[in-house]
Enzyme design. Structure first.
Site, PDB file in Angstrom:
ATOM      1  N   TYR A 197      39.592  20.577 -24.333  1.00  9.42           N
ATOM      2  CA  TYR A 197      38.382  21.251 -24.807  1.00  9.42           C
ATOM      3  C   TYR A 197      38.775  22.520 -25.528  1.00  9.42           C
ATOM      4  O   TYR A 197      39.501  23.350 -24.980  1.00  9.42           O
ATOM      5  CB  TYR A 197      37.497  21.558 -23.594  1.00  9.42           C
ATOM      6  CG  TYR A 197      36.142  22.148 -23.926  1.00  9.42           C
ATOM      7  CD1 TYR A 197      35.310  21.540 -24.862  1.00  9.42           C
ATOM      8  CD2 TYR A 197      35.700  23.294 -23.283  1.00  9.42           C
ATOM      9  CE1 TYR A 197      34.070  22.068 -25.155  1.00  9.42           C
ATOM     10  CE2 TYR A 197      34.451  23.829 -23.553  1.00  9.42           C
ATOM     11  CZ  TYR A 197      33.639  23.217 -24.495  1.00  9.42           C
ATOM     12  OH  TYR A 197      32.403  23.740 -24.783  1.00  9.42           O
ATOM     13  N   ARG A 233       2.238  14.697   6.275  1.00  9.90           N
ATOM     14  CA  ARG A 233       3.209  15.218   7.247  1.00  9.90           C
ATOM     15  C   ARG A 233       4.652  15.248   6.732  1.00  9.90           C
ATOM     16  O   ARG A 233       5.524  15.836   7.351  1.00  9.90           O
ATOM     17  CB  ARG A 233       3.126  14.409   8.554  1.00  9.90           C
ATOM     18  CG  ARG A 233       1.940  14.826   9.413  1.00  9.90           C
ATOM     19  CD  ARG A 233       1.801  13.941  10.627  1.00  9.90           C
ATOM     20  NE  ARG A 233       1.212  12.658  10.267  1.00  9.90           N
ATOM     21  CZ  ARG A 233       1.248  11.572  11.056  1.00  9.90           C
ATOM     22  NH1 ARG A 233       1.858  11.623  12.226  1.00  9.90           N
ATOM     23  NH2 ARG A 233       0.685  10.453  10.672  1.00  9.90           N
ATOM     24  N   LEU A 285       0.848  -1.202   0.000  1.00  9.26           N
ATOM     25  CA  LEU A 285       0.000   0.000   0.000  1.00  9.26           C
ATOM     26  C   LEU A 285       0.879   1.246   0.000  1.00  9.26           C
ATOM     27  O   LEU A 285       1.718   1.422   0.881  1.00  9.26           O
ATOM     28  CB  LEU A 285      -0.920   0.026   1.222  1.00  9.26           C
ATOM     29  CG  LEU A 285      -1.923  -1.121   1.361  1.00  9.26           C
ATOM     30  CD1 LEU A 285      -2.898  -0.815   2.499  1.00  9.26           C
ATOM     31  CD2 LEU A 285      -2.688  -1.369   0.063  1.00  9.26           C
ATOM     32  N   ALA A 286       0.667   2.085  -0.996  1.00  8.85           N
ATOM     33  CA  ALA A 286       1.503   3.282  -1.104  1.00  8.85           C
ATOM     34  C   ALA A 286       0.736   4.433  -1.747  1.00  8.85           C
ATOM     35  O   ALA A 286       1.312   5.262  -2.440  1.00  8.85           O
ATOM     36  CB  ALA A 286       2.747   2.962  -1.927  1.00  8.85           C
ATOM     37  N   LYS A 290       5.598   9.799  -0.600  1.00  7.17           N
ATOM     38  CA  LYS A 290       6.393   9.367   0.555  1.00  7.17           C
ATOM     39  C   LYS A 290       7.332   8.222   0.203  1.00  7.17           C
ATOM     40  O   LYS A 290       8.492   8.212   0.622  1.00  7.17           O
ATOM     41  CB  LYS A 290       5.418   8.952   1.670  1.00  7.17           C
ATOM     42  CG  LYS A 290       6.089   8.621   2.962  1.00  7.17           C
ATOM     43  CD  LYS A 290       5.209   8.832   4.158  1.00  7.17           C
ATOM     44  CE  LYS A 290       4.041   7.915   4.278  1.00  7.17           C
ATOM     45  NZ  LYS A 290       3.353   8.025   5.575  1.00  7.17           N
ATOM     46  N   ASN A 312       6.147   8.775   8.879  1.00  7.33           N
ATOM     47  CA  ASN A 312       5.116   9.772   8.590  1.00  7.33           C
ATOM     48  C   ASN A 312       5.684  11.171   8.388  1.00  7.33           C
ATOM     49  O   ASN A 312       5.052  11.999   7.763  1.00  7.33           O
ATOM     50  CB  ASN A 312       4.091   9.807   9.723  1.00  7.33           C
ATOM     51  CG  ASN A 312       3.346   8.487   9.817  1.00  7.33           C
ATOM     52  OD1 ASN A 312       2.841   7.981   8.819  1.00  7.33           O
ATOM     53  ND2 ASN A 312       3.328   7.899  10.995  1.00  7.33           N
ATOM     54  N   TYR A 330      45.553  17.894 -14.328  1.00 13.60           N
ATOM     55  CA  TYR A 330      44.260  17.531 -14.909  1.00 13.60           C
ATOM     56  C   TYR A 330      44.473  16.599 -16.095  1.00 13.60           C
ATOM     57  O   TYR A 330      45.149  16.975 -17.070  1.00 13.60           O
ATOM     58  CB  TYR A 330      43.482  18.782 -15.369  1.00 13.60           C
ATOM     59  CG  TYR A 330      42.218  18.393 -16.107  1.00 13.60           C
ATOM     60  CD1 TYR A 330      41.241  17.625 -15.473  1.00 13.60           C
ATOM     61  CD2 TYR A 330      42.019  18.735 -17.440  1.00 13.60           C
ATOM     62  CE1 TYR A 330      40.093  17.211 -16.155  1.00 13.60           C
ATOM     63  CE2 TYR A 330      40.871  18.332 -18.123  1.00 13.60           C
ATOM     64  CZ  TYR A 330      39.927  17.571 -17.468  1.00 13.60           C
ATOM     65  OH  TYR A 330      38.797  17.159 -18.132  1.00 13.60           O
TER      66      TYR A 330
HETATM   67  C1  UD1 Z   1      -3.476   1.691   9.891  1.00 16.13           C
HETATM   68  C2  UD1 Z   1      -4.342   0.639  10.587  1.00 16.13           C
HETATM   69  C3  UD1 Z   1      -4.023   0.617  12.081  1.00 16.13           C
HETATM   70  C4  UD1 Z   1      -2.547   0.368  12.295  1.00 16.13           C
HETATM   71  C5  UD1 Z   1      -1.706   1.395  11.523  1.00 16.13           C
HETATM   72  C6  UD1 Z   1      -0.260   1.036  11.577  1.00 16.13           C
HETATM   73  C7  UD1 Z   1      -6.420   0.644   9.324  1.00 16.13           C
HETATM   74  C8  UD1 Z   1      -7.855   1.045   9.314  1.00 16.13           C
HETATM   75  N1  UD1 Z   1      -5.720   0.973  10.386  1.00 16.13           N
HETATM   76  O1  UD1 Z   1      -3.865   2.944  10.419  1.00 16.13           O
HETATM   77  O2  UD1 Z   1      -4.761  -0.399  12.717  1.00 16.13           O
HETATM   78  O3  UD1 Z   1      -2.213   0.404  13.656  1.00 16.13           O
HETATM   79  O4  UD1 Z   1      -2.091   1.414  10.125  1.00 16.13           O
HETATM   80  O5  UD1 Z   1       0.491   2.088  10.998  1.00 16.13           O
HETATM   81  O6  UD1 Z   1      -5.959   0.022   8.380  1.00 16.13           O
HETATM   82  N2  UD1 Z   1      -3.207   3.757   2.274  1.00 16.13           N
HETATM   83  C9  UD1 Z   1      -3.580   3.654   0.953  1.00 16.13           C
HETATM   84  N3  UD1 Z   1      -4.833   4.042   0.583  1.00 16.13           N
HETATM   85  C10 UD1 Z   1      -5.741   4.516   1.488  1.00 16.13           C
HETATM   86  C11 UD1 Z   1      -5.354   4.616   2.842  1.00 16.13           C
HETATM   87  C12 UD1 Z   1      -4.087   4.218   3.194  1.00 16.13           C
HETATM   88  O7  UD1 Z   1      -2.800   3.219   0.113  1.00 16.13           O
HETATM   89  O8  UD1 Z   1      -6.855   4.826   1.068  1.00 16.13           O
HETATM   90  C13 UD1 Z   1      -1.859   3.311   2.654  1.00 16.13           C
HETATM   91  C14 UD1 Z   1      -0.988   4.446   3.179  1.00 16.13           C
HETATM   92  O9  UD1 Z   1      -0.246   5.011   2.119  1.00 16.13           O
HETATM   93  C15 UD1 Z   1      -0.100   3.722   4.171  1.00 16.13           C
HETATM   94  C16 UD1 Z   1      -0.960   2.560   4.679  1.00 16.13           C
HETATM   95  O10 UD1 Z   1      -1.974   2.398   3.718  1.00 16.13           O
HETATM   96  O11 UD1 Z   1       1.043   3.175   3.550  1.00 16.13           O
HETATM   97  C17 UD1 Z   1      -1.551   2.814   6.070  1.00 16.13           C
HETATM   98  O12 UD1 Z   1      -2.366   3.954   5.996  1.00 16.13           O
HETATM   99  P1  UD1 Z   1      -2.501   4.976   7.206  1.00 16.13           P
HETATM  100  O13 UD1 Z   1      -3.414   6.057   6.808  1.00 16.13           O
HETATM  101  O14 UD1 Z   1      -1.145   5.331   7.684  1.00 16.13           O
HETATM  102  O15 UD1 Z   1      -3.250   4.037   8.268  1.00 16.13           O
HETATM  103  P2  UD1 Z   1      -3.510   4.390   9.769  1.00 16.13           P
HETATM  104  O16 UD1 Z   1      -4.734   5.194   9.857  1.00 16.13           O
HETATM  105  O17 UD1 Z   1      -2.295   4.896  10.390  1.00 16.13           O
HETATM  106 CA    CA Z   2       0.126   5.361   9.587  1.00 13.07          CA
END
Ligand code: UD1
Ligand code: CA
Length: 464
Positions: A390, A18, A11-12, A25, A230, A369
């Site tokens: 040159y 932040r 997931l990215a 990121k 973050n 050089y």
């Molecule tokens: C999530 C978890 C939480 C956990 C925490 C650990 C959920 C609901 N919660 O929370 O239980 O403790 O991670 O860090 O999953 N991302 C996407 N698409 C989206 C949303 C997020 O790709 O629509 C990716 C973000 O880029 C990130 C990861 O998912 O790499 C986690 O997302 P983030 O928003 O940090 O989750 P948290 O709310 O912190």
């Molecule tokens: Ca997070």
């Protein structure tokens, strides 16, 4: 490692607000590699195939940077939550039956060993979902793990937790392994009826339980491995952890790091045993260093191959070059791209080279050089020699054959070819080719005017 029927999703898509950055990121670098490459490599190390990255913010650049990684990309247009993010890959992984590792692009320090342990735990217990957890003395902001023995009931997000749940210190790392196609079925039934109005991936835990499946949790031993990045403070903290890890690997392989806290070695650099690296050395990119070398303080080396027993003296800068065995470089030498030293060379202080191929045992000890040059074996380049490569329009080559002796303060106006075993008199400006075994001299002949100072002094005293 081979792992049948194992896929990975990274997931990215998140904005990473932040970080206060224009770039995604996952493109921010850690020890020379974009952060997102670490989970890709960890997934590959445990045998996951295919690997799919969910991207959203800055997708063009993310695709470009990871294009060489042989992974798939899926675009999540709107970031509606982690559950929605995983559902986006259904199109590409819907036909896949097996286990699916879910990793986060911003959790780069997880080791392949911990991932392998997660896979193993999941498979031996025949779980439908296994959550990687960690014990956090300060669990604020994380999803809490509601357990019963080895099994997990549900995960409750901070914003949805009651006071009692908030006191739980075992938290969700955001890393899991799911069975497919089950997980996609569950994701279709997710609702976003929660404090954040998001589709929570974590809700699949309770849904799997309700359907009679087993959900397990395994906690990671080293909390550092699951640091999420973050902001740039956490980026620097992760860099420190990773740097320490890289440096310890080199030390265990027989490399001496005089002060590992201030030695900067990028991921992927190779160093032979019994090499000594002094403080404040920076080794970048695809640099490979042999055995029994000494790298003195302040050397900065990019994408360079260095053979055995080479001594790089203080504050030298070396880029995309090859250095043969038993050579000595610096202090304060600058080897620019395309420098090839064939071995037993000496390149001394304030010498700059660029696209210079220098034969065995040849030396340029001071203030020189050498650009666009081919220099043979056993050549001595005197202090202050300059290849004038040159002419304002194009670059031209200087060829110096074996055993040539170049006197100090010589300029070679390229293109020019110096035959073997010739001698260039000090202070010469060489504009024409020199045949082998010759002496070449090009400077105004010296004129001595006898008694000149005495006559001058006499004139001055008479004027008073
Ligand atoms: C999530 C978890 C939480 C956990 C925490 C650990 C959920 C609901 N919660 O929370 O239980 O403790 O991670 O860090 O999953 N991302 C996407 N698409 C989206 C949303 C997020 O790709 O629509 C990716 C973000 O880029 C990130 C990861 O998912 O790499 C986690 O997302 P983030 O928003 O940090 O989750 P948290 O709310 O912190
Ligand atoms: Ca997070």
């Amino acid at each position: 490692m081979e792992n049948k029927n194992l896929a990975a999703v990274i997931l990215a898509a998140g904005r990473g607000t932040r970080m206060k950055s224009d770039r995604s990121k996952v493109l921010h670098e850690l020890c020379g590699a974009p952060m997102g490459r670490y989970p890709v490599h960890a997934a590959r190390a445990v045998g996951a195939d295919p690997i799919v990255m969910v991207i959203g913010h800055d997708p063009e650049n993310v695709r470009n940077v990871f294009s060489s990684e042989k992974i798939g990309f899926v675009l999540q247009h709107d970031q509606l939550g982690t559950g929605h993010a995983l559902l986006c890959v259904e199109n590409v992984l819907g036909g896949f039956a097996g286990s699916l590792l879910l990793l986060c692009g911003d959790v780069p320090l997880l080791t392949p060993e911990s991932l392998a342990n997660l896979v193993e735990h999941h498979r031996t217990r025949q779980a439908a979902v296994t959550v990687l957890t960690v014990h956090q003395p300060d669990p604020r902001g994380y999803g809490r793990i509601i357990r019963q023995g080895e099994e997990v009931f549900r995960i409750v997000e901070e914003k949805d937790a009651d006071e009692e749940e908030k006191r739980i210190t075992e938290v969700n790392t955001g890393i899991y392994i799911f069975e497919t196609p089950l997980v996609f079925d569950l994701l279709h039934s997710l609702s976003n009826d929660n404090a954040q109005g998001e589709y929570y991936l974590t809700d699949t835990v309770q849904m799997a339980r309700d359907r009679g499946h087993r959900v397990c949790a395994v906690s990671v031993a080293e909390r550092q491995e699951v640091i999420g990045i973050n902001d740039r403070v956490q980026l620097a903290q992760a860099e420190t952890v990773l740097r320490r890890r890289i440096n310890e690997t080199h030390m265990r392989n027989g490399v001496t790091l005089v002060d590992p806290e201030v030695t900067y070695i990028e991921n992927g650099v190779e160093i032979g045993a019994d090499t000594i690296i002094h403080p404040h050395v920076h080794l970048h990119g695809k640099t490979v260093i042999g055995s029994h070398c000494v790298i003195e303080p302040g050397a900065v080396i990019h994408d360079t191959r260095i053979a055995d027993r080479v001594h790089i003296k203080a504050s030298s800068v070396i880029e995309r070059s090859e250095i043969g065995e038993d050579s000595q470089i610096g202090p304060m030498a600058h080897l620019r791209p395309g420098t090839v030293l064939r071995g037993h060379n000496k390149i001394g202080n304030f010498v700059e080279t660029k696209k210079a191929d220098i034969g065995l045992r040849s030396k340029a000890s001071h203030l020189t050089y050498l650009g666009d040059s081919e220099i043979g074996a056993d050549v001595n380049i005197g202090c202050g020699t300059i290849t004038c490569n040159y002419d304002g329009v194009g670059k031209h080559k200087t060829i110096i054959e074996d055993q040539v002796f170049v006197g100090s303060d010589t300029q070679f106006v390229a293109p020019v070819h110096i035959g073997r075993n010739s001698l260039i008199g000090a202070g010469s400006t060489i504009t024409r080719d020199v045949p082998p075994d010759a002496l070449a001299l090009s400077r105004a002949e010296q004129k001595n005017i006898e008694g000149w100072r005495l006559r001058e002094r006499k004139k001055k005293t008479e004027d008073k």
